[in-house]
Write a protein that holds these residues in place. Structure first.
Motif, PDB file in Angstrom:
ATOM      1  N   ALA A 321       0.832  -1.206   0.000  1.00  0.00           N
ATOM      2  CA  ALA A 321       0.000   0.000   0.000  1.00  0.00           C
ATOM      3  C   ALA A 321       0.868   1.259   0.000  1.00  0.00           C
ATOM      4  O   ALA A 321       0.561   2.239  -0.691  1.00  0.00           O
ATOM      5  CB  ALA A 321      -0.920  -0.004   1.212  1.00  0.00           C
ATOM      6  N   LYS A 322       1.948   1.221   0.767  1.00  0.00           N
ATOM      7  CA  LYS A 322       2.852   2.374   0.838  1.00  0.00           C
ATOM      8  C   LYS A 322       3.535   2.606  -0.503  1.00  0.00           C
ATOM      9  O   LYS A 322       3.676   3.759  -0.954  1.00  0.00           O
ATOM     10  CB  LYS A 322       3.891   2.153   1.938  1.00  0.00           C
ATOM     11  CG  LYS A 322       4.698   3.386   2.278  1.00  0.00           C
ATOM     12  CD  LYS A 322       5.601   3.124   3.486  1.00  0.00           C
ATOM     13  CE  LYS A 322       6.393   4.372   3.841  1.00  0.00           C
ATOM     14  NZ  LYS A 322       7.276   4.131   5.014  1.00  0.00           N
ATOM     15  N   ARG A 323       3.943   1.512  -1.168  1.00  0.00           N
ATOM     16  CA  ARG A 323       4.572   1.644  -2.480  1.00  0.00           C
ATOM     17  C   ARG A 323       3.593   2.230  -3.504  1.00  0.00           C
ATOM     18  O   ARG A 323       3.943   3.086  -4.316  1.00  0.00           O
ATOM     19  CB  ARG A 323       5.092   0.288  -2.971  1.00  0.00           C
ATOM     20  CG  ARG A 323       6.410  -0.135  -2.357  1.00  0.00           C
ATOM     21  CD  ARG A 323       7.013  -1.298  -3.126  1.00  0.00           C
ATOM     22  NE  ARG A 323       6.184  -2.492  -3.041  1.00  0.00           N
ATOM     23  CZ  ARG A 323       6.311  -3.419  -2.098  1.00  0.00           C
ATOM     24  NH1 ARG A 323       7.235  -3.258  -1.145  1.00  0.00           N
ATOM     25  NH2 ARG A 323       5.550  -4.481  -2.091  1.00  0.00           N
ATOM     26  N   THR A 324       2.341   1.772  -3.446  1.00  0.00           N
ATOM     27  CA  THR A 324       1.311   2.278  -4.361  1.00  0.00           C
ATOM     28  C   THR A 324       1.072   3.767  -4.140  1.00  0.00           C
ATOM     29  O   THR A 324       0.949   4.545  -5.092  1.00  0.00           O
ATOM     30  CB  THR A 324      -0.005   1.505  -4.165  1.00  0.00           C
ATOM     31  OG1 THR A 324       0.222   0.115  -4.399  1.00  0.00           O
ATOM     32  CG2 THR A 324      -1.078   2.005  -5.110  1.00  0.00           C
ATOM     33  N   GLN A 325       1.029   4.152  -2.856  1.00  0.00           N
ATOM     34  CA  GLN A 325       0.822   5.559  -2.514  1.00  0.00           C
ATOM     35  C   GLN A 325       1.961   6.425  -3.042  1.00  0.00           C
ATOM     36  O   GLN A 325       1.745   7.505  -3.584  1.00  0.00           O
ATOM     37  CB  GLN A 325       0.696   5.705  -0.990  1.00  0.00           C
ATOM     38  CG  GLN A 325       0.333   7.105  -0.529  1.00  0.00           C
ATOM     39  CD  GLN A 325       0.190   7.178   0.975  1.00  0.00           C
ATOM     40  OE1 GLN A 325       0.724   6.336   1.709  1.00  0.00           O
ATOM     41  NE2 GLN A 325      -0.521   8.177   1.463  1.00  0.00           N
ATOM     42  N   LEU A 326       3.181   5.938  -2.917  1.00  0.00           N
ATOM     43  CA  LEU A 326       4.347   6.687  -3.406  1.00  0.00           C
ATOM     44  C   LEU A 326       4.333   6.787  -4.927  1.00  0.00           C
ATOM     45  O   LEU A 326       4.658   7.828  -5.503  1.00  0.00           O
ATOM     46  CB  LEU A 326       5.639   6.010  -2.925  1.00  0.00           C
ATOM     47  CG  LEU A 326       5.960   6.138  -1.433  1.00  0.00           C
ATOM     48  CD1 LEU A 326       7.155   5.256  -1.067  1.00  0.00           C
ATOM     49  CD2 LEU A 326       6.254   7.593  -1.056  1.00  0.00           C
ATOM     50  N   ASP A 327       3.946   5.697  -5.592  1.00  0.00           N
ATOM     51  CA  ASP A 327       3.870   5.708  -7.056  1.00  0.00           C
ATOM     52  C   ASP A 327       2.836   6.721  -7.540  1.00  0.00           C
ATOM     53  O   ASP A 327       3.066   7.461  -8.511  1.00  0.00           O
ATOM     54  CB  ASP A 327       3.516   4.315  -7.581  1.00  0.00           C
ATOM     55  CG  ASP A 327       4.648   3.318  -7.385  1.00  0.00           C
ATOM     56  OD1 ASP A 327       5.782   3.771  -7.157  1.00  0.00           O
ATOM     57  OD2 ASP A 327       4.382   2.100  -7.437  1.00  0.00           O
ATOM     58  N   ASP A 328       1.690   6.786  -6.844  1.00  0.00           N
ATOM     59  CA  ASP A 328       0.636   7.730  -7.219  1.00  0.00           C
ATOM     60  C   ASP A 328       1.111   9.169  -7.035  1.00  0.00           C
ATOM     61  O   ASP A 328       0.824  10.045  -7.861  1.00  0.00           O
ATOM     62  CB  ASP A 328      -0.618   7.481  -6.384  1.00  0.00           C
ATOM     63  CG  ASP A 328      -1.302   6.171  -6.747  1.00  0.00           C
ATOM     64  OD1 ASP A 328      -1.005   5.634  -7.838  1.00  0.00           O
ATOM     65  OD2 ASP A 328      -2.125   5.686  -5.943  1.00  0.00           O
ATOM     66  N   SER A 329       1.863   9.386  -5.939  1.00  0.00           N
ATOM     67  CA  SER A 329       2.364  10.736  -5.662  1.00  0.00           C
ATOM     68  C   SER A 329       3.352  11.166  -6.736  1.00  0.00           C
ATOM     69  O   SER A 329       3.360  12.317  -7.171  1.00  0.00           O
ATOM     70  CB  SER A 329       3.044  10.771  -4.280  1.00  0.00           C
ATOM     71  OG  SER A 329       2.128  10.455  -3.270  1.00  0.00           O
ATOM     72  N   GLU A 332       1.541  12.306  -9.854  1.00  0.00           N
ATOM     73  CA  GLU A 332       0.894  13.600  -9.704  1.00  0.00           C
ATOM     74  C   GLU A 332       1.862  14.750  -9.933  1.00  0.00           C
ATOM     75  O   GLU A 332       1.491  15.802 -10.458  1.00  0.00           O
ATOM     76  CB  GLU A 332       0.271  13.705  -8.310  1.00  0.00           C
ATOM     77  CG  GLU A 332      -0.962  12.832  -8.135  1.00  0.00           C
ATOM     78  CD  GLU A 332      -1.502  12.858  -6.723  1.00  0.00           C
ATOM     79  OE1 GLU A 332      -0.971  13.664  -5.932  1.00  0.00           O
ATOM     80  OE2 GLU A 332      -2.404  12.089  -6.411  1.00  0.00           O
TER      81      GLU A 332
END
Length: 338
Positions: A321-329, A332
């Protein structure tokens, strides 16, 4: 029944430098760690000897720790087999545990129980059976076996360590502390019993007393992973997880030559717990996985492997989940394509 030399060599997967060296028959044995500073005359050595396996089991060898163990004076039957060599039976049984299928533990216990019935004074049978009962969380039965083992080999410090651990589990606090202190007395070169004493006082809230034992261990071996683990646990109890995390991260489990140091495998568990607290879930998953690779470690006498596996899976989900959040950031803030 046959009698063995009541002395031990440390057998690790990788050779390890230890504090004690002994001269026997004009030959230096640097791998021997006797505990008390005793002198042995080579003429006193009988035909058999014992060695300590890195997974905390006792194996039998021939004279001076090499070759096949001598045959027994009698024999016993197990199923359709006739056993004439207790030492080889013990070794084959431990090999079955370490290299066989994961569900072999019940069969290994039955084999050791048969060995004890035949030769109740054979130290490896008693010690190894105590270890297996511990892993099965049969604490009272394990204590009985280690008490017998202690009677057969009163100078071996690790037996006292196990009695101390089991006594603590069964809430015999005074007896637990007494045996930890006896382990320190039997082997002043090893830090494990001092760390166990520190652990006890950390868990009972006596942090200053825990610090005294950690400082004693520090004087013995400054770079010991066990000593670092003790100080990290002290910081964890204070809520200083970032400090504990730094201690774990900076602790090397190998020597300068790349050889594995002897260390308490619960290091991986507490590293994982600390990493989770500081949201380094990838490290937590990695350390839980490492802990699970030592399924026969004494740690699992008190903590179920299923609990560790569940925590690993949770850490894995958080890491993803943390990796996905970083990828999304990153997406952006990425500049638009021209």
């Amino acid at each position: 029944m046959f009698h063995y030399l009541f002395t031990f060599a440390l057998l690790f997967l990788f050779p390890t430098l230890l504090w004690g060296q002994k001269l026997i028959g004009n030959k230096v044995y640097p791998e021997l760690l006797w505990g008390k500073d005793e002198e042995f005359d080579i003429r006193d050595f009988p035909n058999g000897s014992f060695i300590y396996h890195k997974d905390d089991f006792i194996l039998a060898r021939g004279k001076l720790f090499v070759g096949e163990p001598p045959k027994s004076n009698g024999s016993f039957t197990y199923g359709t087999e006739t056993i004439t060599n207790s030492g080889k039976w013990n070794n084959d049984t431990i090999e079955l545990l370490l290299n066989g299928k994961p569900n072999q533990r019940g069969e290994v216990i039955k084999r050791l129980e048969a060995g004890v019935r035949f030769d109740p004074q054979f130290f490896p049978f008693r010690y190894n059976l105590g270890r297996l009962y511990s892993l099965e969380m049969k604490y009272e039965k394990a204590l009985v076996e280690f008490e017998y083992a202690k009677a057969e080999m009163p100078d071996y410090y690790k037996t006292y360590l196990h009695i101390g651990i089991l006594s603590e589990i069964t809430r015999q606090t005074y007896y637990s502390i007494m045996n930890y202190k006896l382990a320190v007395e039997k082997n002043p070169y090893d830090t494990e019993a001092l760390i166990r004493l520190a652990d006890h006082y950390i868990e009972t809230g006596l942090k200053n007393r825990a610090l005294l034992y950690l400082n004693k261990a520090l004087k013995i071996e400054e770079e010991s992973p066990n000593v670092k683990l003790g100080f990290a646990r002290l910081e964890m109890e204070k809520g200083n997880y970032h400090i504990a995390y730094k201690i774990f991260n900076r602790t090397s489990l190998t020597t300068g030559e790349g050889k594995i140091k002897p260390y308490d495998k619960k290091f991986h568990y507490y590293f994982a717990e600390t990493a989770s607290k500081v949201t380094d879930y990838e490290t937590a998953e990695e350390q839980y996985t490492k802990m699970l690779s030592f399924i026969n470690d004494p740690f699992f006498a008190t903590v179920s492997a299923k609990v560790i596996a569940r925590r690993r899976d949770i850490a894995k989900k958080f890491a993803e989940a943390k990796r996905t959040q970083l990828d999304d950031s990153e997406e952006e803030v990425a500049p638009p394509n021209e």
